[in-house]
Design an enzyme around this catalytic site. Structure first.
Site, PDB file in Angstrom:
ATOM      1  N   ARG A   1       0.386  12.111  -9.378  1.00 56.19           N
ATOM      2  CA  ARG A   1       0.796  10.708  -9.178  1.00 56.19           C
ATOM      3  C   ARG A   1       2.150  10.427  -9.822  1.00 56.19           C
ATOM      4  O   ARG A   1       2.911   9.586  -9.367  1.00 56.19           O
ATOM      5  CB  ARG A   1      -0.240   9.750  -9.772  1.00 56.19           C
ATOM      6  CG  ARG A   1      -1.549   9.688  -9.011  1.00 56.19           C
ATOM      7  CD  ARG A   1      -2.335   8.453  -9.460  1.00 56.19           C
ATOM      8  NE  ARG A   1      -3.738   8.525  -9.089  1.00 56.19           N
ATOM      9  CZ  ARG A   1      -4.231   8.140  -7.905  1.00 56.19           C
ATOM     10  NH1 ARG A   1      -3.439   7.671  -6.982  1.00 56.19           N
ATOM     11  NH2 ARG A   1      -5.524   8.218  -7.660  1.00 56.19           N
TER      12      ARG A   1
ATOM     13  N   GLU B   1       0.841  -1.196   0.000  1.00 52.13           N
ATOM     14  CA  GLU B   1       0.000   0.000   0.000  1.00 52.13           C
ATOM     15  C   GLU B   1       0.882   1.253   0.000  1.00 52.13           C
ATOM     16  O   GLU B   1       2.009   1.234   0.490  1.00 52.13           O
ATOM     17  CB  GLU B   1      -0.915  -0.059   1.245  1.00 52.13           C
ATOM     18  CG  GLU B   1      -1.760   1.154   1.511  1.00 52.13           C
ATOM     19  CD  GLU B   1      -2.822   1.441   0.466  1.00 52.13           C
ATOM     20  OE1 GLU B   1      -2.452   1.583  -0.712  1.00 52.13           O
ATOM     21  OE2 GLU B   1      -4.000   1.585   0.827  1.00 52.13           O
ATOM     22  N   ASP B   2       0.341   2.327  -0.557  1.00 48.73           N
ATOM     23  CA  ASP B   2       1.095   3.582  -0.588  1.00 48.73           C
ATOM     24  C   ASP B   2       1.217   4.203   0.800  1.00 48.73           C
ATOM     25  O   ASP B   2       2.297   4.560   1.247  1.00 48.73           O
ATOM     26  CB  ASP B   2       0.438   4.584  -1.567  1.00 48.73           C
ATOM     27  CG  ASP B   2      -1.074   4.739  -1.353  1.00 48.73           C
ATOM     28  OD1 ASP B   2      -1.634   4.131  -0.421  1.00 48.73           O
ATOM     29  OD2 ASP B   2      -1.693   5.477  -2.140  1.00 48.73           O
TER      30      ASP B   2
ATOM     31  N   ASP C   1      -3.263   5.686   6.618  1.00 51.79           N
ATOM     32  CA  ASP C   1      -3.717   6.934   7.243  1.00 51.79           C
ATOM     33  C   ASP C   1      -4.586   6.557   8.448  1.00 51.79           C
ATOM     34  O   ASP C   1      -4.055   6.248   9.515  1.00 51.79           O
ATOM     35  CB  ASP C   1      -4.470   7.730   6.169  1.00 51.79           C
ATOM     36  CG  ASP C   1      -4.895   9.124   6.606  1.00 51.79           C
ATOM     37  OD1 ASP C   1      -4.383   9.626   7.600  1.00 51.79           O
ATOM     38  OD2 ASP C   1      -5.760   9.721   5.925  1.00 51.79           O
TER      39      ASP C   1
ATOM     40  N   PHE D   1      -0.594  16.320   4.108  1.00 46.00           N
ATOM     41  CA  PHE D   1      -1.126  15.654   2.922  1.00 46.00           C
ATOM     42  C   PHE D   1      -0.021  15.553   1.885  1.00 46.00           C
ATOM     43  O   PHE D   1       0.566  16.551   1.488  1.00 46.00           O
ATOM     44  CB  PHE D   1      -2.331  16.416   2.362  1.00 46.00           C
ATOM     45  CG  PHE D   1      -3.091  15.593   1.367  1.00 46.00           C
ATOM     46  CD1 PHE D   1      -4.046  14.677   1.797  1.00 46.00           C
ATOM     47  CD2 PHE D   1      -2.817  15.693   0.013  1.00 46.00           C
ATOM     48  CE1 PHE D   1      -4.730  13.884   0.879  1.00 46.00           C
ATOM     49  CE2 PHE D   1      -3.498  14.899  -0.909  1.00 46.00           C
ATOM     50  CZ  PHE D   1      -4.455  14.000  -0.471  1.00 46.00           C
TER      51      PHE D   1
HETATM   52  P1  IMP Z   1      -6.870   5.009   5.220  1.00 48.63           P
HETATM   53  O1  IMP Z   1      -7.412   6.249   5.889  1.00 48.63           O
HETATM   54  O2  IMP Z   1      -5.706   4.418   6.004  1.00 48.63           O
HETATM   55  O3  IMP Z   1      -7.948   3.994   4.980  1.00 48.63           O
HETATM   56  O4  IMP Z   1      -6.282   5.469   3.835  1.00 48.63           O
HETATM   57  C1  IMP Z   1      -7.088   5.530   2.721  1.00 48.63           C
HETATM   58  C2  IMP Z   1      -6.394   6.041   1.495  1.00 48.63           C
HETATM   59  O5  IMP Z   1      -6.415   7.448   1.554  1.00 48.63           O
HETATM   60  C3  IMP Z   1      -4.931   5.705   1.249  1.00 48.63           C
HETATM   61  O6  IMP Z   1      -4.725   4.450   0.689  1.00 48.63           O
HETATM   62  C4  IMP Z   1      -4.581   6.777   0.247  1.00 48.63           C
HETATM   63  O7  IMP Z   1      -4.951   6.386  -1.048  1.00 48.63           O
HETATM   64  C5  IMP Z   1      -5.419   7.946   0.720  1.00 48.63           C
HETATM   65  N1  IMP Z   1      -4.591   8.899   1.460  1.00 48.63           N
HETATM   66  C6  IMP Z   1      -4.439   9.027   2.789  1.00 48.63           C
HETATM   67  N2  IMP Z   1      -3.593  10.022   3.099  1.00 48.63           N
HETATM   68  C7  IMP Z   1      -3.179  10.533   1.915  1.00 48.63           C
HETATM   69  C8  IMP Z   1      -2.253  11.597   1.546  1.00 48.63           C
HETATM   70  O8  IMP Z   1      -1.620  12.270   2.381  1.00 48.63           O
HETATM   71  N3  IMP Z   1      -2.108  11.829   0.217  1.00 48.63           N
HETATM   72  C9  IMP Z   1      -2.778  11.115  -0.741  1.00 48.63           C
HETATM   73  N4  IMP Z   1      -3.620  10.111  -0.450  1.00 48.63           N
HETATM   74  C10 IMP Z   1      -3.819   9.826   0.867  1.00 48.63           C
HETATM   75 MG    MG Z   2      -4.322   3.875  -1.342  1.00 51.62          MG
END
Ligand code: IMP
Ligand code: MG
Length: 185
Positions: free
Chosen positions: A168, A102-103, A106, A155
């Protein structure tokens, strides 16, 4: 292209060489831990992990299959129970070792959901590899087995990560800085 002055700029946070070096270290750790594994499936979470995924997987030496998973979440942020599957994997994970790539983690809800799903489907093991860990924003507990970098609540974009589908393709990771009215770009 949208008209008007941009309301933000992007400041470099992690440069290309630093990312490359860290990806090589992560790949070495993964290679060591999965030595002897016969049934590894590396699964990339689309779209954000795409560059990280390909750079990482190309460095791995054990036999493996690759697949992709895509989720969406509704509303402003990710919340419990709101992660939906947009594209499921093709392969069966039953009896296999799964490495989820995963990238960024969050709130943790996306990975928590996928992790539980693959365990439910009978994966032998599921481990997580995330390039970025926004640990201060965590709501759901997610054990990250391989973590590239810990960052703050900012962010970030680039190296797969987007802001409204932009940035991207940046080869580095940058922070989006929002500008006040009249501030220089
Ligand atoms: P989660 O909140 O851990 O479920 O993350 C959900 C998704 O939000 C991640 O996989 C990213 O694709 C996106 N995301 C969260 N933080 C960032 C950020 O700082 N930049 C870009 N995408 C983000
Ligand atoms: Mg993602």
């Amino acid at each position: 292209m949208p008209s008007g002055k941009p309301n933000h700029r992007v400041r470099t946070l992690i440069d290309q060489a630093t990312i490359e070096a860290r990806v090589a270290e992560l790949a070495a750790d993964i290679d060591r831990d999965y030595e002897g594994s016969e049934g590894l499936i590396a699964i990339g979470v689309l779209k954000g992990s795409v560059f990280f995924f390909t750079d990482l997987v190309k460095r791995l030496r054990m036999p493996l299959a690759i697949d992709f998973f895509q989720t969406t979440s509704y509303g402003a942020g990710t919340t419990a129970g709101e992660v939906r599957i947009k594209r499921d994997i093709d392969l069966s994970v039953r009896g296999k070792d799964v490495l989820l790539v995963e990238d960024i983690v969050d709130t943790g809800w996306t990975l928590r959901t996928i992790l539980d799903l693959f365990r439910f489907r009978g994966a032998r093991s599921v481990r997580l590899c995330a390039l970025l860990d926004k640990h201060e924003a965590r709501e759901a507990e997610v054990p990250i087995d391989y973590c590239g970098f810990r960052i703050g609540r900012e962010f970030v974009v680039g190296y797969g990560l987007d802001y409204g589908e932009r940035y991207r393709n940046l080869p580095y990771i940058g922070v989006v800085e929002f500008l006040e009215e009249g501030q220089q770009q």
